[in-house]
Design a protein around this motif. Structure first.
Motif, PDB file in Angstrom:
ATOM      1  N   THR A 181       3.594  22.333  16.322  1.00  0.00           N
ATOM      2  CA  THR A 181       2.752  23.513  16.161  1.00  0.00           C
ATOM      3  C   THR A 181       2.192  23.838  17.570  1.00  0.00           C
ATOM      4  O   THR A 181       1.788  23.236  18.212  1.00  0.00           O
ATOM      5  N   CYS A 205       8.672  29.738  10.352  1.00  0.00           N
ATOM      6  CA  CYS A 205       7.469  29.300  10.984  1.00  0.00           C
ATOM      7  C   CYS A 205       6.233  29.753  10.012  1.00  0.00           C
ATOM      8  O   CYS A 205       6.416  30.537   9.109  1.00  0.00           O
ATOM      9  N   ARG A 210       3.276  26.999  13.352  1.00  0.00           N
ATOM     10  CA  ARG A 210       3.932  25.728  12.918  1.00  0.00           C
ATOM     11  C   ARG A 210       5.556  26.068  12.583  1.00  0.00           C
ATOM     12  O   ARG A 210       5.739  26.767  11.739  1.00  0.00           O
TER      13      ARG A 210
END
Length: 296
Positions: A181, A205, A210
């Motif tokens: 992240t 993501c 993240r």
């Protein structure tokens, strides 16, 4: 909107072009497909005296012609701009002695070349992000929270590290999924590794940055809570056009603000160039055996 171009097996009839006008061509992942690269440049009538090209990374590996590609692109000087892809970084780590070649690698010709040092040093000097006006080029993707200026600055941090006396050590700790992240307060190797992973490996993501690295199929296979990096509603680079590659399962995908140019030449697809800014598409067929795309 998604648009897929037809394969051009012979040169199309082009509209007249002012020979004094400079053209910019963005070209998808080469991965050692040298013959197709030569054919594509011939198709567009590329002249380094009047034209420029952007190469979205992964110049090398898996195809049979990594060495001539590196030599020829390097020789183009300012006529070619390159960003690093994951296969290019793999070559750098192998050349530095930190990793062994994979069985499927085709980089021995580079590693054994008399001009190996010059080629590896040139490749190591390439950035992760190129920015020009409202165009951004990156190999894989950009995190939703990054602006164009921020992405360019972060690319500069990695570029400075690879140009420093600490480059050899850094290549030895480059690989790894952590931190997964992004945070603006990341420091040291963790910060640089996260930047590299976003720019050269990411497909999916979360809105808060993240990253997920295992799923390599199309957007419909997004893991729960994840979306394609370019599909987030508040992506801060949405005002620019991002030119990228890496995600071959999407093939050629031209949206208003993202141009995905990896059309799977290595796996028997096509090699694609797009002339910017008018988005004229040029393609040549692969000379590689047709085979299922590996999700890797």
């Amino acid at each position: 909107r998604r648009a897929r171009a037809a394969v051009l097996t012979r040169a199309p009839i082009h509209p007249p072009r002012n020979p004094s006008a400079m053209a910019l061509y963005a070209i998808g992942d080469l991965q050692g497909c040298h013959d197709e690269f030569v054919q594509l440049l011939d198709l567009v009538g590329f002249s380094p005296a009047t034209d420029r090209m952007w190469l979205v990374g992964d110049l090398v590996n898996r195809g049979p012609g990594s060495l001539p590609i590196l030599r020829e692109v390097k020789a183009l000087g300012d006529a070619a701009r390159v960003v690093l892809g994951n296969h290019d970084l793999h070559l750098l780590t192998v050349a530095a002695g930190h990793r062994k070649p994979h069985l499927s690698d085709t980089i021995d010709d580079v590693l054994d070349a008399p001009d190996r040092t010059e080629l590896v040093d040139w490749l190591c000097s390439q950035p992760l992000v190129v920015r020009e006006d409202d165009l951004l080029m990156v190999h894989a993707g950009l995190l939703p929270s990054w602006t164009a200026a921020h992405a360019q600055m972060l690319s500069g941090e990695v570029e400075a590290k690879l140009a420093s006396d600490d480059a050899h050590r850094f290549l030895g700790v480059l690989y790894g999924d952590e931190p997964s992240t992004w945070r603006d307060d990341l420091e040291g190797d963790d910060r640089l590794r996260a930047i590299v992973n976003a720019c050269t490996r990411m497909r999916f993501c979360t809105p808060d940055g993240r990253m997920e690295f295992r799923e390599k199929r199309g957007r419909e296979h997004a893991p729960e809570g994840f979306r394609p990096w370019f599909a987030h509603d508040h992506r801060r680079t949405a005002g620019e056009t991002v030119v990228c590659g890496h995600w071959s399962t999407l093939e050629l995908d031209l949206a208003p603000n993202v141009m995905m140019l990896d059309s799977g030449c290595l796996w028997g697809g096509t090699l694609t160039a797009v002339r910017l800014p008018d988005r004229r598409v040029y393609q040549v067929p692969s000379r590689q055996p047709v085979q299922p795309k590996p999700f890797g």
